[in-house]
Write a protein that holds these residues in place. Structure first.
Motif, mmCIF file in Angstrom:
data_model
loop_
_atom_site.group_PDB
_atom_site.id
_atom_site.type_symbol
_atom_site.label_atom_id
_atom_site.label_comp_id
_atom_site.label_asym_id
_atom_site.label_seq_id
_atom_site.Cartn_x
_atom_site.Cartn_y
_atom_site.Cartn_z
ATOM 1 N N THR A 63 -9.743 -35.432 -32.631
ATOM 2 C CA THR A 63 -9.290 -36.388 -31.922
ATOM 3 C C THR A 63 -9.920 -37.747 -31.847
ATOM 4 O O THR A 63 -9.462 -38.795 -31.984
ATOM 5 N N GLY A 64 -11.341 -37.689 -31.645
ATOM 6 C CA GLY A 64 -12.181 -38.868 -31.584
ATOM 7 C C GLY A 64 -12.199 -39.459 -33.096
ATOM 8 O O GLY A 64 -12.054 -40.690 -32.970
ATOM 9 N N HIS B 157 -8.846 -41.401 -33.369
ATOM 10 C CA HIS B 157 -8.817 -42.491 -32.316
ATOM 11 C C HIS B 157 -9.720 -43.631 -32.837
ATOM 12 O O HIS B 157 -9.121 -44.844 -32.824
ATOM 13 N N TYR B 158 -10.898 -43.167 -33.328
ATOM 14 C CA TYR B 158 -11.727 -44.271 -33.652
ATOM 15 C C TYR B 158 -11.286 -45.278 -34.797
ATOM 16 O O TYR B 158 -10.910 -46.367 -34.826
ATOM 17 N N THR C 250 -7.931 -45.485 -35.964
ATOM 18 C CA THR C 250 -6.587 -46.027 -35.685
ATOM 19 C C THR C 250 -6.770 -47.208 -34.428
ATOM 20 O O THR C 250 -5.644 -47.984 -34.499
ATOM 21 N N GLN C 251 -7.734 -47.173 -33.540
ATOM 22 C CA GLN C 251 -7.753 -48.244 -32.630
ATOM 23 C C GLN C 251 -8.821 -49.164 -32.817
ATOM 24 O O GLN C 251 -8.849 -50.016 -32.138
ATOM 25 N N LYS D 235 -5.447 -50.990 -35.718
ATOM 26 C CA LYS D 235 -4.783 -51.457 -34.360
ATOM 27 C C LYS D 235 -4.030 -52.438 -34.758
ATOM 28 O O LYS D 235 -2.995 -52.484 -34.081
ATOM 29 N N GLU E 71 -0.991 -45.138 -36.093
ATOM 30 C CA GLU E 71 -1.494 -44.332 -35.197
ATOM 31 C C GLU E 71 -1.447 -43.067 -35.772
ATOM 32 O O GLU E 71 -1.013 -42.552 -36.766
ATOM 33 N N THR F 25 -4.561 -42.907 -39.686
ATOM 34 C CA THR F 25 -6.044 -42.642 -40.106
ATOM 35 C C THR F 25 -6.242 -42.629 -41.715
ATOM 36 O O THR F 25 -6.832 -43.428 -42.243
#
Length: 109
Positions: free
Chosen positions: A36-37, A40-41, A43-44, A49, A54, A59
């Protein structure tokens, strides 16, 4: 996440054809917090972003774009360089290939 750092995946050494397979395998095999991390890293941050990317698919797109940029930068350098496939994480084979490349370029005898 600290014990299983995202950089352990060694994406720089994975052949383009194996990138998706290796990434999906890492996501399945790592703890959920790592997966998850990692997603998230990537795609954010900036590239993902700003393009509305997402999840795992986003990724993968970010990582493919990063690889293209890294290769473009490497190709622009006026240096002798070689790319080696270490997607099987075989340290002895990689060591032998590296020695062969160094001999080929007369860096070592």
């Amino acid at each position: 996440m600290s014990k299983q750092d995202i950089y352990e995946l060694r994406l720089d050494l994975i052949e383009q054809d194996n990138l998706e397979y290796a990434f999906r395998k890492a996501i399945r095999e790592r703890p959920e917090a790592w997966s998850t991390g990692f997603v998230h890293y990537y795609t954010q941050q900036g590239y993902g972003k700003h393009r509305g990317l997402e999840g795992v698919e986003g990724t993968l797109e970010v990582l493919k774009a990063r690889r293209r940029l890294e290769y473009r930068i490497l190709d622009s350098l006026g240096l002798n360089k070689e790319r080696m496939n270490n997607s099987h994480y075989d340290q002895e084979t990689c060591r032998t290939m590296l020695i062969d490349k160094l001999k080929l370029h007369k860096v070592i005898q």
